[in-house]
Design a protein around this motif. Structure first.
Motif, PDB file in Angstrom:
ATOM      1  N   UNK A 214     -31.816 -13.181   6.466  1.00 19.88           N
ATOM      2  CA  UNK A 214     -31.534 -14.160   5.415  1.00 19.88           C
ATOM      3  C   UNK A 214     -31.271 -13.470   4.081  1.00 19.88           C
ATOM      4  N   UNK A 215     -32.029 -12.437   3.767  1.00 24.83           N
ATOM      5  CA  UNK A 215     -31.808 -11.692   2.519  1.00 24.83           C
ATOM      6  C   UNK A 215     -30.404 -11.099   2.512  1.00 24.83           C
ATOM      7  N   UNK A 216     -29.977 -10.534   3.642  1.00 19.16           N
ATOM      8  CA  UNK A 216     -28.624  -9.978   3.738  1.00 19.16           C
ATOM      9  C   UNK A 216     -27.578 -11.059   3.520  1.00 19.16           C
ATOM     10  N   UNK A 217     -27.777 -12.247   4.120  1.00 21.60           N
ATOM     11  CA  UNK A 217     -26.831 -13.352   3.953  1.00 21.60           C
ATOM     12  C   UNK A 217     -26.758 -13.788   2.487  1.00 21.60           C
ATOM     13  N   UNK A 218     -27.906 -13.829   1.806  1.00 18.22           N
ATOM     14  CA  UNK A 218     -27.931 -14.202   0.385  1.00 18.22           C
ATOM     15  C   UNK A 218     -27.152 -13.178  -0.444  1.00 18.22           C
ATOM     16  N   UNK A 219     -27.381 -11.898  -0.167  1.00 22.02           N
ATOM     17  CA  UNK A 219     -26.678 -10.850  -0.917  1.00 22.02           C
ATOM     18  C   UNK A 219     -25.182 -10.877  -0.646  1.00 22.02           C
ATOM     19  N   UNK A 220     -24.795 -11.092   0.622  1.00 21.29           N
ATOM     20  CA  UNK A 220     -23.376 -11.145   0.974  1.00 21.29           C
ATOM     21  C   UNK A 220     -22.670 -12.299   0.265  1.00 21.29           C
ATOM     22  N   UNK A 221     -23.404 -13.359  -0.007  1.00 20.71           N
ATOM     23  CA  UNK A 221     -22.807 -14.523  -0.658  1.00 20.71           C
ATOM     24  C   UNK A 221     -22.801 -14.385  -2.175  1.00 20.71           C
ATOM     25  N   UNK A 222     -23.929 -14.022  -2.769  1.00 22.38           N
ATOM     26  CA  UNK A 222     -24.056 -14.060  -4.224  1.00 22.38           C
ATOM     27  C   UNK A 222     -23.505 -12.821  -4.922  1.00 22.38           C
ATOM     28  N   UNK A 223     -23.568 -11.651  -4.299  1.00 26.02           N
ATOM     29  CA  UNK A 223     -23.089 -10.432  -4.967  1.00 26.02           C
ATOM     30  C   UNK A 223     -21.595 -10.514  -5.297  1.00 26.02           C
ATOM     31  N   UNK A 224     -20.716 -10.914  -4.352  1.00 28.48           N
ATOM     32  CA  UNK A 224     -19.301 -11.042  -4.737  1.00 28.48           C
ATOM     33  C   UNK A 224     -19.067 -12.084  -5.823  1.00 28.48           C
ATOM     34  N   UNK A 225     -19.823 -13.198  -5.780  1.00 29.95           N
ATOM     35  CA  UNK A 225     -19.659 -14.227  -6.811  1.00 29.95           C
ATOM     36  C   UNK A 225     -20.045 -13.678  -8.180  1.00 29.95           C
TER      37      UNK A 225
ATOM     38  N   UNK B 252     -15.262 -12.923  -1.986  1.00 26.93           N
ATOM     39  CA  UNK B 252     -16.082 -14.137  -2.098  1.00 26.93           C
ATOM     40  C   UNK B 252     -15.878 -15.068  -0.912  1.00 26.93           C
ATOM     41  N   UNK B 253     -14.639 -15.157  -0.414  1.00 23.94           N
ATOM     42  CA  UNK B 253     -14.323 -16.124   0.631  1.00 23.94           C
ATOM     43  C   UNK B 253     -14.378 -15.535   2.036  1.00 23.94           C
ATOM     44  N   UNK B 254     -14.116 -14.243   2.175  1.00 23.47           N
ATOM     45  CA  UNK B 254     -13.972 -13.668   3.509  1.00 23.47           C
ATOM     46  C   UNK B 254     -15.178 -12.867   3.981  1.00 23.47           C
ATOM     47  N   UNK B 255     -15.954 -12.302   3.068  1.00 25.09           N
ATOM     48  CA  UNK B 255     -17.071 -11.451   3.483  1.00 25.09           C
ATOM     49  C   UNK B 255     -18.177 -12.235   4.193  1.00 25.09           C
ATOM     50  N   UNK B 256     -18.698 -13.349   3.621  1.00 17.93           N
ATOM     51  CA  UNK B 256     -19.787 -14.049   4.323  1.00 17.93           C
ATOM     52  C   UNK B 256     -19.426 -14.561   5.718  1.00 17.93           C
ATOM     53  N   UNK B 257     -18.268 -15.221   5.929  1.00 17.34           N
ATOM     54  CA  UNK B 257     -17.966 -15.692   7.288  1.00 17.34           C
ATOM     55  C   UNK B 257     -17.836 -14.572   8.313  1.00 17.34           C
ATOM     56  N   UNK B 258     -17.392 -13.403   7.873  1.00 13.60           N
ATOM     57  CA  UNK B 258     -17.215 -12.289   8.803  1.00 13.60           C
ATOM     58  C   UNK B 258     -18.541 -11.586   9.093  1.00 13.60           C
ATOM     59  N   UNK B 259     -19.322 -11.316   8.052  1.00 16.40           N
ATOM     60  CA  UNK B 259     -20.513 -10.482   8.222  1.00 16.40           C
ATOM     61  C   UNK B 259     -21.777 -11.255   8.571  1.00 16.40           C
ATOM     62  N   UNK B 260     -21.863 -12.540   8.217  1.00 12.74           N
ATOM     63  CA  UNK B 260     -23.080 -13.302   8.552  1.00 12.74           C
ATOM     64  C   UNK B 260     -23.396 -13.281  10.047  1.00 12.74           C
ATOM     65  N   UNK B 261     -22.441 -13.620  10.940  1.00 13.94           N
ATOM     66  CA  UNK B 261     -22.778 -13.572  12.366  1.00 13.94           C
ATOM     67  C   UNK B 261     -23.097 -12.171  12.851  1.00 13.94           C
ATOM     68  N   UNK B 262     -22.475 -11.155  12.249  1.00 14.53           N
ATOM     69  CA  UNK B 262     -22.770  -9.768  12.645  1.00 14.53           C
ATOM     70  C   UNK B 262     -24.191  -9.406  12.247  1.00 14.53           C
ATOM     71  N   UNK B 263     -24.574  -9.758  11.014  1.00 16.19           N
ATOM     72  CA  UNK B 263     -25.933  -9.456  10.538  1.00 16.19           C
ATOM     73  C   UNK B 263     -26.972 -10.143  11.420  1.00 16.19           C
ATOM     74  N   UNK B 264     -26.780 -11.424  11.695  1.00 12.73           N
ATOM     75  CA  UNK B 264     -27.760 -12.157  12.504  1.00 12.73           C
ATOM     76  C   UNK B 264     -27.762 -11.684  13.953  1.00 12.73           C
ATOM     77  N   UNK B 265     -26.619 -11.231  14.448  1.00 14.53           N
ATOM     78  CA  UNK B 265     -26.577 -10.709  15.814  1.00 14.53           C
ATOM     79  C   UNK B 265     -27.309  -9.376  15.921  1.00 14.53           C
TER      80      UNK B 265
END
Length: 314
Positions: A246-257, A282-295
Motif C-alpha cells: 500500500x505504501x508503494x501504491x501511495x508513492x506511485x500515485x502521489x509522487x508524480x502528482x 501521473x496517468x500511466x505509472x500507477x495502472x502499470x506498476x500497482x498490479x506488479x507491486x501487489x503481485x
C-alpha cells in the motif's frame, strides 16, 4: 484554420499533441505505449481474476485491491483511444464534447484512486490497531458503502468541470499540449476570465488530494505508534510488511502528482520533454506498476499467478 461553432464560440474539435517535433517517430513511440497499455490491462485483469476465483481472498484488503484494479483499468481505457490514435494512426483531432467527456473520466478516475488509497490505509489501520474488531468493522456491506462513497464524492466533485469549460469562449486556438484532454490544458485556451475555474479546480484538488493525503499520513502515524509498541521484533516486521504494497501504491500515485505541481510552480523553464514525461507518469505509472507491486509483495496473489501458469503449462 480553427473551426468554431457559431453559437457557443467553441472549436468543433481540439487538436491533440504527442511529442512535438517527433511526429515522424510516432509509430516507433507507439510501441512502448502499446506495451504500457497491455501490461496495465493484463496485470489488473489478472489481479481481479485471481481474487474473484479464490474465495479465501474475499477479504477487505483484497476487495479494496479489486477497487484499485478496476479504477486503474478505467484510467487506462480513458486515455487509450486518443493516445494510440495519435501514435499509431496519426489521428490528432477529437470532438469538443468527446474531449470534455475524456477530461471528466480522467480526472474522476484520478480522484477515485486517491479515495481508494485512503480506504486502503483505513483497512491497514484497523487491521493493525484494532485487529480483534477487524471483521466486525470492515463488513462487506460497509466496504460496498465505502466504495460507493468514493465514486459519488469523486464524480460529484468533477461534475462542474465540463460545464465550467463549456461556459468559456475558446478562442486562443484549439491545440492541446497532450494526447488526452485535461481541464487545465483546455482552460488555457479560453479568452475570458478563468478565475472561477481556477478557484474551483484548486478547491477540488485540495479537498481530494490534500485531505486524502493528510488522512493517509495520520493513519500511518497511528500504525507506526502501534507497531513500535509491539514487543516482538518479528511481529513488528510482520505488521509493517502488510503495509509495504500500500505504501508503494501511495508513492506511485502521489509522487508524480507532486512532481508535476512543483514543475508547474518552479520549473517552467525545464525542458518540454521533461514536462511531458512527468505528465505521462501521473496517468500511466500507477495502472502499470500497482498490479506488479501487489503481485510481488502479496503472497496470495503470487500463489494465484503461479497456479494460473502451472495450469497453462500442464
Amino acid at each position: 484554420m480553427v473551426d468554431f461553432n457559431s453559437t457557443s464560440f467553441h472549436p468543433a474539435t481540439f487538436q491533440l499533441t504527442g511529442f512535438p517535433g517527433q511526429e515522424a517517430a510516432h509509430h516507433w513511440i507507439s510501441i512502448p505505449f502499446c506495451v504500457v497499455y497491455i501490461t496495465a490491462i493484463v496485470g489488473n485483469c489478472t489481479v481481479l481474476c485471481i481474487i474473484w476465483a479464490e474465495r479465501r481472498l474475499h477479504q477487505p484488503m483484497y476487495l479494496f485491491l479489486c477497487m484499485l484494479s478496476v479504477n486503474d483499468l478505467g484510467m487506462s481505457l480513458s486515455t487509450l483511444p486518443t493516445v494510440l490514435g495519435i501514435f499509431c494512426f496519426d489521428v490528432t483531432d477529437v470532438a469538443f464534447d468527446a474531449c470534455l467527456a475524456q477530461m471528466f473520466f480522467i480526472h474522476s478516475f484520478s480522484f477515485m484512486e486517491s479515495g481508494i488509497l485512503l480506504a486502503m490505509s483505513f483497512d491497514r489501520f484497523v487491521a493493525i490497531c484494532n485487529p480483534l474488531r477487524y471483521a466486525a468493522i470492515l463488513t462487506n456491506p460497509r466496504i460496498v458503502r465505502i466504495g460507493l462513497a468514493v465514486v459519488i464524492k469523486s464524480t460529484s466533485m468533477l461534475l462542474p468541470f465540463p460545464f465550467l469549460i463549456k461556459w468559456l469562449p475558446i478562442c486562443k486556438g484549439n491545440v492541446l499540449s497532450h494526447p488526452y484532454c485535461l481541464h487545465s490544458d483546455m482552460m488555457r485556451l479560453a479568452c475570458a476570465d478563468t478565475t472561477v475555474n481556477n478557484i474551483y479546480g484548486l478547491f477540488a484538488t485540495l479537498v481530494t488530494y490534500g485531505l486524502d493525503s493528510v488522512f493517509i499520513i495520520l493513519s500511518y502515524v497511528k500504525i507506526l505508534r502501534t507497531v513500535f509498541n509491539i514487543a516482538s521484533y518479528e511481529q513488528r516486521l510482520m505488521a509493517l510488511n502488510t503495509c509495504v504494497s500500500h505504501i508503494c501504491a501511495v508513492l506511485l500515485f502521489y509522487v508524480p502528482i507532486i512532481a508535476v505541481a512543483v514543475m508547474h510552480r518552479f520549473g517552467k523553464s525545464a525542458p518540454r520533454l521533461v514536462q511531458i514525461l512527468l505528465s505521462y507518469a501521473c496517468l500511466f505509472v500507477p495502472p502499470v506498476l500497482n498490479p506488479i507491486v501487489y503481485s510481488v509483495k502479496t503472497k496470495e496473489i503470487r500463489k494465484g499467478i503461479s497456479r494460473i501458469f502451472s495450469r497453462d503449462f500442464l
